[in-house]
Design an enzyme around this catalytic site. Sequence first.
Site, PDB file in Angstrom:
ATOM      1  N   SER A 177      17.676  20.757   8.130  1.00 14.85           N
ATOM      2  CA  SER A 177      18.260  19.658   7.365  1.00 14.85           C
ATOM      3  C   SER A 177      19.551  19.173   8.037  1.00 14.85           C
ATOM      4  O   SER A 177      19.521  18.775   9.201  1.00 14.85           O
ATOM      5  CB  SER A 177      18.488  20.103   5.922  1.00 14.85           C
ATOM      6  OG  SER A 177      18.826  19.006   5.103  1.00 14.85           O
ATOM      7  N   ASP A 274       8.942  13.933   4.737  1.00 17.78           N
ATOM      8  CA  ASP A 274      10.065  14.818   4.427  1.00 17.78           C
ATOM      9  C   ASP A 274      10.614  14.518   3.030  1.00 17.78           C
ATOM     10  O   ASP A 274      10.987  13.377   2.720  1.00 17.78           O
ATOM     11  CB  ASP A 274      11.161  14.631   5.474  1.00 17.78           C
ATOM     12  CG  ASP A 274      12.344  15.530   5.233  1.00 17.78           C
ATOM     13  OD1 ASP A 274      12.326  16.662   5.734  1.00 17.78           O
ATOM     14  OD2 ASP A 274      13.272  15.113   4.508  1.00 17.78           O
ATOM     15  N   HIS A 342      10.529  20.238   3.095  1.00 15.56           N
ATOM     16  CA  HIS A 342      11.824  20.040   3.736  1.00 15.56           C
ATOM     17  C   HIS A 342      12.312  21.408   4.176  1.00 15.56           C
ATOM     18  O   HIS A 342      12.556  22.287   3.341  1.00 15.56           O
ATOM     19  CB  HIS A 342      12.819  19.404   2.769  1.00 15.56           C
ATOM     20  CG  HIS A 342      14.143  19.069   3.401  1.00 15.56           C
ATOM     21  ND1 HIS A 342      14.277  18.116   4.379  1.00 15.56           N
ATOM     22  CD2 HIS A 342      15.389  19.573   3.191  1.00 15.56           C
ATOM     23  CE1 HIS A 342      15.541  18.028   4.736  1.00 15.56           C
ATOM     24  NE2 HIS A 342      16.238  18.914   4.036  1.00 15.56           N
TER      25      HIS A 342
END
Length: 403
Positions: A177, A274, A342
């Site tokens: 991330s 995502d 994610h």
Amino acid sequence: MKMHIEIILCSFIFLVLAPRSIYSEERLLVAMTLVKNAAAGGAVCLDGSLPAYHLHRGFGAGANNWILQFEGGGWCNDVLSCLERAETRRGSTRYMSKLEVFSGILSNNVSFNPDFYNWNRVKLRYCDGASFSGDSKFYNGTSLLYFRGQKIFEAIIHDLLPKGLSSARKALLSGCSAGGLATFLHCDNFTKMLPSNASVKCLSDAGFFLDERDISLNLTMRSFYHDLITLQGIEKNLNPNCMASINDPKLCFFPQYALKYITTPYFILNSAYDVYQFHHSLVPPSADPHGHWNRCKLNPAACNATQINVLQGLRRDMLSALYSFFRNSGRGGILINSCFAHCQSESQDTWYAADSPRIHNKTIAEAVGDWYFGRKITKEIDCPYPCDKTCHNLIPSQQVSLR
């Protein structure tokens, strides 16, 4: 008869509870290390606390190999959100857990992490709110904030060099991330800090954030990042070759513009759908004030045909942004799957498990390992949703905000 029933009942309870017990015993908890001399160089978290990392030593054939993983956790792009963040684990080591579970790519179990289990594995804690890239300070006479992500990264590396990183033979800089974005920002600098004969590569997991218009045609992420870069003094730390080639240098914070200027071998792991980008870049709350997308956000099976078409557009834009890298990178690797996920390298169930997501029957761990060690060319693009039946598609019910 009564005893027979009791035996069956006890056996059933054991079978139900045993996997959880076994798994809990296998959890690897790694203690935090504070970088004690970091403050002297100005390398501190938002609130002024010392930066930190977690190190679990390698062994055997992996004793001289290193994985460094940037922790993720969004960003703060204005003073108010950064002040709020400074009072949480995202902005201060004072509030962080002192023990971290190492799983997925950080696991020390060969059955869970076959290629990197015996390497030195490091988790860099995230406390600056700018993907380890800022270098400024805010003080208005009352409130004080330190934006020192760049210095934090450098301080942690310098702390690790005498602990064996200076003699690394192989190294992998990874992140998830906002941490995945940090690998784009620091990949080449990391390579320069290691021995010239070391094999150094980088991996971004869910860090390929797109410069994408939302459903209201606003450039939400571009505006957010512009404010972030200005507040935290990031521009001077962006890729100079990228900035020289583009009208708006701040755009070099986006991986799609910086990628072609990175010379270190690179692997991009991302979902074409995502969840973070779906919820905050493509359909941010500001673009859906009446909540028409709420059910779709919680469950892709609840999306209508129009919404699915919009999501397929997100996939097309991601593949378009990656086209040149996919076609022309001789040393690069890529895995873009169609799972609504994610971060897939940190979680054991998505990294390497019996029911992990697969493309061409290959897990993410196998794809990354094949690329790193040069066993096979790894450039995998999944078919569009909903064709991939190996995806877990677990969208979290509690959404994480940009801040």
